[in-house]
Design a protein around this motif. Structure first.
Motif, short mmCIF file in Angstrom:
data_model
loop_
_atom_site.label_atom_id
_atom_site.label_comp_id
_atom_site.label_asym_id
_atom_site.label_seq_id
_atom_site.Cartn_x
_atom_site.Cartn_y
_atom_site.Cartn_z
N GLY A 297 8.54 20.16 7.85
CA GLY A 297 8.85 20.55 6.47
C GLY A 297 10.26 21.07 6.33
O GLY A 297 10.47 22.20 5.90
N THR A 298 11.24 20.25 6.68
CA THR A 298 12.63 20.68 6.68
C THR A 298 13.40 20.02 5.54
O THR A 298 13.05 18.95 5.06
N ASP A 299 14.49 20.67 5.15
CA ASP A 299 15.36 20.14 4.10
C ASP A 299 16.42 19.26 4.76
O ASP A 299 17.55 19.68 4.99
N SER A 300 16.02 18.03 5.11
CA SER A 300 16.93 17.11 5.80
C SER A 300 16.63 15.69 5.34
O SER A 300 15.46 15.29 5.27
N PRO A 301 17.68 14.91 5.06
CA PRO A 301 17.44 13.50 4.69
C PRO A 301 16.73 12.72 5.77
O PRO A 301 16.14 11.67 5.49
N ASP A 302 16.77 13.23 7.03
CA ASP A 302 16.07 12.54 8.11
C ASP A 302 14.56 12.49 7.85
O ASP A 302 13.86 11.64 8.42
N VAL A 303 14.06 13.40 7.02
CA VAL A 303 12.63 13.39 6.72
C VAL A 303 12.23 12.10 6.02
O VAL A 303 11.14 11.57 6.25
N VAL A 304 13.10 11.55 5.18
CA VAL A 304 12.79 10.29 4.52
C VAL A 304 12.59 9.18 5.54
O VAL A 304 11.64 8.39 5.47
N THR A 305 13.50 9.09 6.51
CA THR A 305 13.38 8.09 7.57
C THR A 305 12.08 8.27 8.33
O THR A 305 11.40 7.30 8.68
N LEU A 306 11.72 9.51 8.60
CA LEU A 306 10.49 9.81 9.32
C LEU A 306 9.27 9.42 8.49
O LEU A 306 8.28 8.88 9.02
N ILE A 307 9.31 9.69 7.18
CA ILE A 307 8.21 9.28 6.32
C ILE A 307 8.04 7.76 6.35
O ILE A 307 6.91 7.25 6.45
N VAL A 308 9.13 7.02 6.28
CA VAL A 308 9.06 5.56 6.35
C VAL A 308 8.40 5.13 7.65
O VAL A 308 7.50 4.27 7.65
N HIS A 309 8.82 5.72 8.75
CA HIS A 309 8.28 5.35 10.06
C HIS A 309 6.78 5.60 10.14
O HIS A 309 6.01 4.70 10.51
N GLU A 310 6.36 6.81 9.81
CA GLU A 310 4.94 7.16 9.97
C GLU A 310 4.06 6.45 8.95
O GLU A 310 2.91 6.12 9.24
N GLN A 311 4.60 6.20 7.75
CA GLN A 311 3.80 5.45 6.78
C GLN A 311 3.70 3.98 7.18
O GLN A 311 2.67 3.33 6.93
N ALA A 312 4.73 3.43 7.82
CA ALA A 312 4.62 2.05 8.33
C ALA A 312 3.51 1.95 9.37
O ALA A 312 2.86 0.90 9.50
N HIS A 313 3.29 3.03 10.09
CA HIS A 313 2.20 3.06 11.07
C HIS A 313 0.82 2.89 10.41
O HIS A 313 -0.14 2.53 11.10
N GLN A 314 0.71 3.18 9.13
CA GLN A 314 -0.59 3.01 8.48
C GLN A 314 -1.03 1.55 8.56
O GLN A 314 -2.22 1.25 8.60
N TRP A 315 -0.06 0.65 8.59
CA TRP A 315 -0.35 -0.77 8.81
C TRP A 315 -0.33 -1.10 10.31
O TRP A 315 -1.25 -1.73 10.81
N PHE A 316 0.73 -0.67 10.99
CA PHE A 316 0.96 -1.04 12.38
C PHE A 316 0.67 0.16 13.29
O PHE A 316 1.50 1.04 13.47
N GLY A 317 -0.53 0.19 13.82
CA GLY A 317 -0.97 1.29 14.66
C GLY A 317 -2.28 1.87 14.20
O GLY A 317 -3.16 2.17 15.00
N ASP A 318 -2.42 2.02 12.85
CA ASP A 318 -3.65 2.58 12.30
C ASP A 318 -4.59 1.49 11.79
O ASP A 318 -5.73 1.39 12.23
N ASN A 319 -4.12 0.66 10.86
CA ASN A 319 -4.96 -0.43 10.36
C ASN A 319 -5.17 -1.48 11.46
O ASN A 319 -6.30 -1.87 11.75
N VAL A 320 -4.09 -1.94 12.06
CA VAL A 320 -4.17 -2.78 13.26
C VAL A 320 -3.76 -1.92 14.44
O VAL A 320 -2.61 -1.51 14.54
N THR A 321 -4.71 -1.64 15.30
CA THR A 321 -4.52 -0.70 16.41
C THR A 321 -4.42 -1.46 17.72
O THR A 321 -5.07 -2.49 17.91
N LEU A 322 -3.62 -0.95 18.62
CA LEU A 322 -3.46 -1.58 19.92
C LEU A 322 -4.80 -1.67 20.67
O LEU A 322 -5.67 -0.82 20.50
N LYS A 323 -4.93 -2.72 21.51
CA LYS A 323 -6.14 -2.86 22.32
C LYS A 323 -6.10 -1.95 23.53
O LYS A 323 -7.09 -1.33 23.91
N GLN A 324 -4.94 -1.93 24.19
CA GLN A 324 -4.71 -1.06 25.34
C GLN A 324 -3.36 -0.38 25.14
O GLN A 324 -2.53 -0.84 24.35
N TRP A 325 -3.12 0.67 25.89
CA TRP A 325 -1.88 1.41 25.69
C TRP A 325 -0.64 0.61 26.07
O TRP A 325 0.45 0.90 25.59
N ARG A 326 -0.78 -0.42 26.89
CA ARG A 326 0.37 -1.26 27.21
C ARG A 326 0.83 -2.07 25.99
O ARG A 326 1.92 -2.63 25.99
#
Length: 464
Positions: A297-326
């Motif tokens: 919860g910081t006052d930094s424009p980097d938070v926007v980049t981080l939001i983009v990254h973690e929200q993209a994971h909702q498709w790639f990583g969460d909706n479609v999840t890896l089979k194995q950690w490799r």
């Protein structure tokens, strides 16, 4: 995840067999057999749902009570089975289908062995309920503002609820959390009814889409709750810890804009709710907890980049999840490239120029290229995905063209949404869509430990 910075096969491990009503039963293995962490997960069953009830009082910050029911289906006959669960908690009772289990024991740091009174035949659905309490200070983050946060990749679930702790076994999730009045408990999915009685408030959260165990979240603080919606009406519920509500709101308020943008690239947002949880600057990372990622919860424009990254994971990583950690690239490589797509569309950045600049700066730096993107090894599974992952995907985009690349991103969601897929699965999809032999490209970019040769490093319009 992005830093601003156990367990043989599902059908193996038979140790004992007998016959009950004509059904063969055997012990389930104590691990799924992932090559990185073989003891993660457990064999012999698949989980369909977690119903997790917890109680927490910030006045006793190291104590948690829990009552979790795991609903599963036996993949083989079971005369015993394991759950992954830290031994830090004292267990007061275990029941299987309502019948008290006398035979349960602990082995290692995260193994709960359950021997039901009656063997479970193959194909049978069963509920195992574990009631527990205890202290586990090393597993929880307790912010300066009070409250607590439980997250972590690849292992965190077993620090607060019993689970089949491997991403290949996804299940729906319900959280019921009771805290002192004035405090708020936040979890995954849609918010259910909230009730207050005798000075305590109970919060209910339901995620009706299967989630991997490490993407579950429990966050407790005196949150400021902010409600919004995506353009299609999907509710957006965000929680700001004290201090973060003023520092991060101007970035967090852009979350609907960010998700709507990502939907134009990857397809419809895959869940019934969205949002974020914002703590203070000491949470110096983001994590893709499903529907409600964690942010500093910081006052930094980097938070926007981080939001983009973690929200993209909702498709790639969460909706479609890896089979194995490799297969970690199916999550992190795409979330990292989503940041590039955002900067291209919203900030006018020339991605070809950015690509050339990064390559030029690292052409003579062998360490930059020394970790494989596919099967990098357990100790280095996150070492390359953030740096060479987006480079690889940009080179792929220039190799097959925007139309084929965009098609692959959306088809990936269509084919595997709600389930699991491997990195070789993505390679096969892209080759099918593009009609090109990409074996040399993927060998050079995802399986090599040196800089790709020129034909793969500068394909198509990407000239040196």
């Amino acid at each position: 995840m992005l830093s601003v910075v156990k367990r043989g096969s599902l059908t193996g491990g038979a140790l004992l067999a007998c016959t009950v009503l004509g059904a063969s039963v055997a012990s389930g293995s104590d691990g799924i057999g992932d090559p990185y962490w073989p003891q993660d997960g457990n064999g012999g069953y698949r989980v369909s749902h977690y119903d997790v009830k917890v109680g927490y009082d910030p006045a006793k910050p190291d104590e948690l009570t829990g009552d979790t029911t795991v609903s599963a289906t036996a993949a083989e006959g079971l005369d015993r089975f394991d759950l992954d669960f830290t031994k830090a908690f004292a267990i007061s009772s275990v029941t299987v289908d309502g019948i008290a289990v006398k035979g349960f024991s602990r082995t290692g740091e995260h193994e709960l062995v359950v021997t039901p009174d009656r063997p479970i035949p193959a194909g049978a659905r069963f509920d195992v309920r574990v009631v527990y309490s205890g202290t586990n200070a090393g597993a929880w983050y307790k912010p300066d503002t009070g409250g607590m946060l439980v997250i972590g990749e690849p292992h965190s679930a077993t620090n607060w609820y019993p689970a089949n702790d491997h991403p290949s076994d996804k299940a729906t999730f319900r959280l019921t959390a009771t805290v002192p009045a004035g405090w708020t408990a936040v979890g995954n999915g849609r918010q259910g009814p909230t009730t207050t009685r005798d000075g305590k408030t109970t919060f209910r959260w339901d995620d009706d889409r299967p989630q991997a165990t490490w993407t579950a979240v429990l966050a407790i603080a005196k949150f400021t709750m902010v409600h919004a919606a995506l353009s299609d009406g999907t509710p957006v519920i965000s929680a700001y810890a004290p201090g973060a509500d003023t520092a991060a709101r101007k970035y967090g308020d852009r979350l609907p804009e960010i998700i709507d943008f990502l939907s134009t690239k990857f397809g419809k947002y895959p869940f019934s709710a969205a949002g974020g949880i914002y703590f203070n600057e000491k949470v110096a990372m983001g994590l893709e907890t499903q529907t409600r990622p964690i942010f500093p919860g910081t006052d930094s424009p980097d938070v926007v980049t981080l939001i983009v990254h973690e929200q993209a994971h909702q498709w790639f990583g969460d909706n479609v999840t890896l089979k194995q950690w490799r297969d970690i690239c199916v999550a992190e490589c795409f979330a990292s490239y989503a940041q590039w797509l955002w900067s291209e569309a919203k900030e006018g950045q020339n991605l070809d120029a950015k690509y050339r600049e990064i390559v030029a700066a690292n052409r003579d730096n062998p360490k930059f290229w020394e970790t494989r993107l596919y099967d990098p090894g357990a100790e280095r599974y996150l070492a390359a995905v953030y740096r060479t992952g987006p480079l690889m995907l940009h080179a792929l985009r220039r190799t097959i063209g925007d139309a084929a690349f965009d098609c692959a991103l959306t088809q990936w969601q269509h084919q595997h949404g709600g389930g699991n897929a491997s990195w070789p699965d993505f390679e096969a999809l892209v080759q099918h869509i593009s009609g090109k032999d990409l074996s040399g490209f993927f060998q050079a970019w995802t399986r090599s430990t040196t800089i790709p040769p020129g034909e793969y490093l500068f394909p198509g319009p990407l000239k040196p």
